[in-house]
Motif scaffolding. Structure first.
Motif, PDB file in Angstrom:
ATOM      1  N   ASP A 191       0.809  -1.223   0.000  1.00  0.00           N
ATOM      2  CA  ASP A 191       0.000   0.000   0.000  1.00  0.00           C
ATOM      3  C   ASP A 191       0.839   1.268   0.000  1.00  0.00           C
ATOM      4  N   CYS A 232      -2.095  -4.855  -1.570  1.00  0.00           N
ATOM      5  CA  CYS A 232      -2.534  -3.464  -1.366  1.00  0.00           C
ATOM      6  C   CYS A 232      -3.958  -3.455  -0.802  1.00  0.00           C
ATOM      7  N   ALA A 271      -2.154  -3.245  -9.319  1.00  0.00           N
ATOM      8  CA  ALA A 271      -2.135  -3.462  -7.869  1.00  0.00           C
ATOM      9  C   ALA A 271      -2.747  -4.816  -7.514  1.00  0.00           C
TER      10      ALA A 271
END
Length: 112
Positions: free
Chosen positions: A11, A68, A63
């Motif tokens: 993240d 994340c 992602a």
């Protein structure tokens, strides 16, 4: 994946890419569970091609939803693959599921 598609490992790296991008970000969320793997793989060349085509107008980010999780929650991603177009961190367009390059262009055009 083309080098133009960022692949954050967590993240914090995802957030850093968002903060550093002066242009809109196409966040492409993928899943690594069995039913998501193949549709996400189908999207990889589409997103790479779009990243190349929109160079200088768009930052592309791939992602992994498990790496994340905060970004996944923040942008209300519930399925993979999902694409979210962000301007200054705000969602301006989104779509879930596999798409053709023409469908991704349609998502982007009018926002870039």
């Amino acid at each position: 994946m083309a080098k133009r598609v960022h692949q954050p490992r967590e993240d914090a790296e995802f957030d850093f890419i968002l903060r550093m991008s002066a242009i809109p970000v196409l966040a492409y969320f993928i899943g690594t569970w069995p039913k998501a793997i193949e549709p996400c793989r189908e999207m990889d060349p589409v997103v790479s091609g779009i990243a190349d085509e929109y160079t200088g107008r768009l930052t592309a980010v791939r992602a992994d939803m498990t790496r994340c999780p905060s970004a996944t929650k923040r942008y209300e991603i519930t399925a993979a693959p999902s694409c979210v177009l962000l301007k200054k961190g705000e969602v301006v367009a989104r779509r879930t599921g596999t798409m053709t390059a023409a469908e991704v262009r349609q998502l982007l055009d009018g926002h870039l």
